[in-house]
Write a protein that holds these residues in place. Structure first.
Motif, short mmCIF file in Angstrom:
data_model
loop_
_atom_site.label_atom_id
_atom_site.label_comp_id
_atom_site.label_asym_id
_atom_site.label_seq_id
_atom_site.Cartn_x
_atom_site.Cartn_y
_atom_site.Cartn_z
N ALA A 18 0.86 -1.14 -0.06
CA ALA A 18 -0.17 -0.28 -0.26
C ALA A 18 0.87 1.33 0.05
CB ALA A 18 -0.87 -0.18 1.23
N ILE A 19 1.95 1.64 0.33
CA ILE A 19 2.75 2.24 0.77
C ILE A 19 3.69 2.97 -0.73
CG2 ILE A 19 4.80 3.64 2.19
CD1 ILE A 19 2.42 3.89 3.19
N ALA A 20 4.07 1.32 -1.36
CA ALA A 20 4.80 1.10 -2.22
C ALA A 20 4.22 1.74 -3.65
CB ALA A 20 5.36 0.11 -2.63
N LEU A 21 3.05 1.95 -3.78
CA LEU A 21 2.94 3.07 -5.02
C LEU A 21 2.65 4.69 -4.58
CD1 LEU A 21 1.30 2.53 -7.33
CD2 LEU A 21 -1.19 2.50 -5.91
N GLY A 102 10.41 7.22 -18.95
CA GLY A 102 10.64 5.94 -19.00
C GLY A 102 11.93 5.08 -18.11
N GLN A 103 12.41 5.81 -18.91
CA GLN A 103 13.87 5.78 -16.72
C GLN A 103 13.78 6.12 -16.06
OE1 GLN A 103 18.19 5.27 -20.28
NE2 GLN A 103 17.71 5.65 -18.05
N ALA A 104 13.17 7.03 -15.78
CA ALA A 104 13.15 7.33 -14.36
C ALA A 104 11.12 6.76 -13.56
CB ALA A 104 12.37 9.25 -14.68
N ALA A 105 10.48 6.27 -14.27
CA ALA A 105 9.74 5.12 -13.94
C ALA A 105 10.59 3.73 -13.61
CB ALA A 105 8.88 5.09 -15.86
N LEU A 106 11.74 3.53 -13.94
CA LEU A 106 12.26 2.05 -14.16
C LEU A 106 12.69 2.61 -13.16
CD1 LEU A 106 13.15 -0.67 -15.50
CD2 LEU A 106 15.13 0.39 -16.57
N GLN A 107 13.49 2.97 -12.69
CA GLN A 107 13.79 3.88 -11.55
C GLN A 107 12.70 3.59 -10.08
OE1 GLN A 107 17.07 3.96 -10.53
NE2 GLN A 107 18.37 4.79 -12.18
N SER A 108 12.15 4.58 -10.09
CA SER A 108 10.28 4.58 -9.43
C SER A 108 10.37 3.25 -8.65
CB SER A 108 9.81 5.79 -9.84
OG SER A 108 10.75 6.80 -9.89
N ALA A 109 10.93 2.40 -10.21
CA ALA A 109 8.77 0.93 -9.43
C ALA A 109 10.58 0.32 -8.66
CB ALA A 109 9.53 0.20 -11.48
N ALA A 110 12.03 0.36 -9.51
CA ALA A 110 13.13 -0.46 -8.31
C ALA A 110 13.20 0.38 -6.82
CB ALA A 110 14.16 -0.04 -9.00
N ASP A 111 12.69 1.64 -7.06
CA ASP A 111 12.86 2.45 -5.84
C ASP A 111 11.63 1.42 -4.78
OD1 ASP A 111 14.59 3.85 -5.69
OD2 ASP A 111 13.76 5.33 -6.71
N ALA A 112 9.87 1.80 -5.46
CA ALA A 112 8.80 0.83 -4.60
C ALA A 112 9.22 -0.49 -4.10
CB ALA A 112 8.21 0.83 -5.57
N LEU A 113 10.00 -1.11 -5.62
CA LEU A 113 10.23 -2.63 -5.29
C LEU A 113 11.28 -3.40 -3.48
CD1 LEU A 113 10.15 -4.37 -8.49
CD2 LEU A 113 7.82 -3.98 -6.72
N LEU A 114 12.17 -1.91 -3.83
CA LEU A 114 13.51 -2.34 -2.84
C LEU A 114 12.74 -1.92 -0.97
CD1 LEU A 114 16.32 -2.42 -1.65
CD2 LEU A 114 16.10 -0.12 -1.97
N LEU A 115 11.94 -0.60 -1.39
CA LEU A 115 11.08 -0.65 0.01
C LEU A 115 10.20 -1.74 0.80
CD1 LEU A 115 9.39 1.95 1.70
CD2 LEU A 115 7.74 1.77 -0.02
N VAL A 116 9.33 -2.56 -0.71
CA VAL A 116 8.52 -3.93 -0.68
C VAL A 116 9.73 -4.84 0.95
CG1 VAL A 116 7.04 -5.34 -1.21
CG2 VAL A 116 7.13 -2.97 -1.98
N ALA A 117 10.57 -4.98 -0.56
CA ALA A 117 12.24 -6.09 0.14
C ALA A 117 12.73 -5.60 1.37
CB ALA A 117 12.75 -5.80 -1.00
N VAL A 118 13.12 -4.47 1.27
CA VAL A 118 13.51 -3.80 2.81
C VAL A 118 12.60 -4.31 3.88
CG1 VAL A 118 14.89 -2.16 4.00
CG2 VAL A 118 15.14 -1.92 1.40
N TRP A 119 11.49 -3.05 3.74
CA TRP A 119 10.33 -3.32 4.63
C TRP A 119 10.12 -5.05 5.35
CZ3 TRP A 119 5.26 0.11 4.36
CH2 TRP A 119 4.55 -0.45 5.96
N ARG A 120 9.64 -5.59 4.48
CA ARG A 120 9.65 -6.84 4.95
C ARG A 120 11.10 -8.33 5.60
NH1 ARG A 120 6.84 -9.93 -0.97
NH2 ARG A 120 4.97 -8.19 -0.28
N ARG A 121 12.26 -7.65 4.74
CA ARG A 121 13.63 -8.14 4.98
C ARG A 121 13.56 -7.53 7.19
NH1 ARG A 121 16.07 -12.18 2.74
NH2 ARG A 121 17.79 -12.97 4.10
#
Length: 462
Positions: A18-21, A102-121
């Motif tokens: 919910a926060i990642a979006l 497009g490249q900014a969207a890719l970077q931002s998607a990576a940030d969102a997924l990293l947020l989820v991964a670190v939060w879970r970890r």
């Protein structure tokens, strides 16, 4: 896992998603703010966007040329840029700033997924948010994230692979493992400097099942890595067979051979200083962090001690930094800050984890919240600093003027400006992207003025 633990895990998953979006949306917004006004359109961007405008079958079999000679070892950068062009280009008349979005969207998607991964970890939203805020708002990184350029794309792909490992994708299906390996190796295709993070990702994929004595999973992950690398290197093999004289990464292999032959010695001190200076430039500009080198050493030591039972985490935080220092000591050329872009997520996460190493959970949570508050307090300054770098205010003038020239409906012999452009830029490129024709035998020459007005001059044709 008990029922209570399972319920808690599901709650974390829902909350983090919910926060990642909104994190993705905010990160994208700050990266593309004003991009249509000041997109950095130099020679590299013109070359790469012109390639992305081709049919997929006409894309190169290797990556972009490097400034030290040769080229990157595979075409994934152009494949991804082509996909971004097809996805975003039609919304922006296929102008090159669409690739930046497009490249900014890719970077931002990576940030969102990293947020989820670190939060879970870590089971800490505060550690995850502090990490992503520091990474995404670093002025130097932020100013490069929306360029059509291969080093930022390599950094984004390496960040995605790091997030995938932290989210334990390598423990799931063979498809998850293969996707993680493919994203990681594509980062090397995009930018060779990502190799230190990528190798660390591969180590994490192997050491985790090995230490848990899951031989089957270790072999499966090893096979996935090997198959992905072989498949992704087939274009390079074809290229080398057709053009055997063109060597990839000649400067890198040349430096390595000189060190291995004993002709030169590894430059450890230069590498240490280069890494510390890169962190200064990327994370702390315009300020300076005193004793940063010692801070990095202490942070890595604390994390290594605290998470000694989590080899996967150590493999994607501490290990890439050690690998980069060792690797760049074998590179006998000068070191630039952007070489280390892909390393910054590991560096920042290491720092945040070290700062939040406290004797009690309560103190650790308070420190993580304080770290997030401090990171947010510095965001306005970092955004202002980013707005001073890697921008080309003439871009908006060129776009508007190119539309006017295109509407004139005639081929142009030449388009020039009465104001200076960066040396490798080109006043004619946008006109051609918009469908105009440059014909050196045409009778019309166009001059673009600094106020955006254009004048057409008819000249004799021999």
């Amino acid at each position: 896992m008990s029922a209570q633990e399972l319920t808690g895990s599901r709650a974390i998953n829902r909350s983090s998603l919910a926060i990642a979006l909104p994190v993705f949306a905010l990160a994208l917004a700050i990266r593309i703010h004003g991009i249509s006004q000041h997109f950095w359109m130099l020679g590299d961007q013109i070359r790469d966007w012109a390639i992305a405008l081709r049919p997929f079958s006409e894309l190169p079999l290797v990556g972009p040329p490097t400034h030290v000679g040769g080229y990157t070892i595979g075409p994934a950068f152009y494949w991804i840029l082509w996909i971004l062009r097809v996805t975003f280009g039609p919304w922006f008349d296929n102008l090159p700033h669409a690739g930046g979005i497009g490249q900014a969207a890719l970077q931002s998607a990576a940030d969102a997924l990293l947020l989820v991964a670190v939060w879970r970890r870590t089971a800490s939203p505060w550690i995850a948010l502090a990490t992503v805020v520091i990474i995404a708002t670093a002025a130097f990184d932020l100013s490069l994230a929306s360029l059509v350029w291969n080093p930022p794309m390599g950094a984004a792909l390496a960040k995605l692979a790091m997030a995938a490992v932290l989210a334990d994708w390598h423990r799931r299906s063979a498809v998850h493992a293969a996707v993680t390996a493919a994203v990681a190796w594509s980062a090397v295709h995009a930018y060779t400097g990502a190799i230190f993070v990528v190798l660390s990702v591969f180590v994490a994929m192997l050491i985790d099942p090995f230490l848990r004595r899951d031989r089957r999973l270790a072999l499966r992950n090893a096979a996935a890595i090997a198959v992905v690398i072989v498949l992704l290197q087939l274009p390079l093999v074809v290229f080398q067979l057709t053009k055997p004289r063109d060597a990839a990464m000649g400067a890198v292999t040349g430096s390595l051979s000189r060190v291995l032959s004993g002709e030169s010695s590894p430059e450890i001190v230069k590498s240490l200083n280069g890494y510390a200076e890169a962190v200064q430039v990327i994370e702390f500009m315009p300020g300076r962090m005193p004793a940063l080198g010692w801070l990095l050493v202490i942070s890595a030591s604390l994390v290594a001690l605290r998470f000694r039972k989590d080899p996967t985490l150590l493999a994607v935080t501490v290990l890439p930094q050690i690998a980069a220092i060792a690797g760049y000591s074998l590179f006998l050329d000068d070191l630039d800050a952007y070489y280390y872009l892909s390393l910054m997520p590991a560096t920042v996460l290491t720092f945040v984890l070290a700062v939040t190493t406290m004797p009690s959970v309560r103190f650790a949570r308070a420190t993580a919240i304080l770290t997030l508050v401090v990171a947010l307090a510095f965001v306005p300054m970092r955004l202002r600093n980013a707005a001073t770098m890697f921008q080309m205010p003439q871009y908006r003038i060129l776009v508007d003027a190119s539309r006017k020239v295109r509407s004139f409906g005639q081929p142009m012999q030449q388009i020039r400006t009465d104001f200076p452009l960066p040396p490798s830029s080109n006043a004619e490129f946008l006109f051609e992207v918009l469908g105009g024709t440059i014909d050196r035998r045409a009778p019309w020459v166009c001059v673009i003025r600094a106020d955006g007005e254009v004048t057409f001059n008819q000249v004799p044709v021999s």
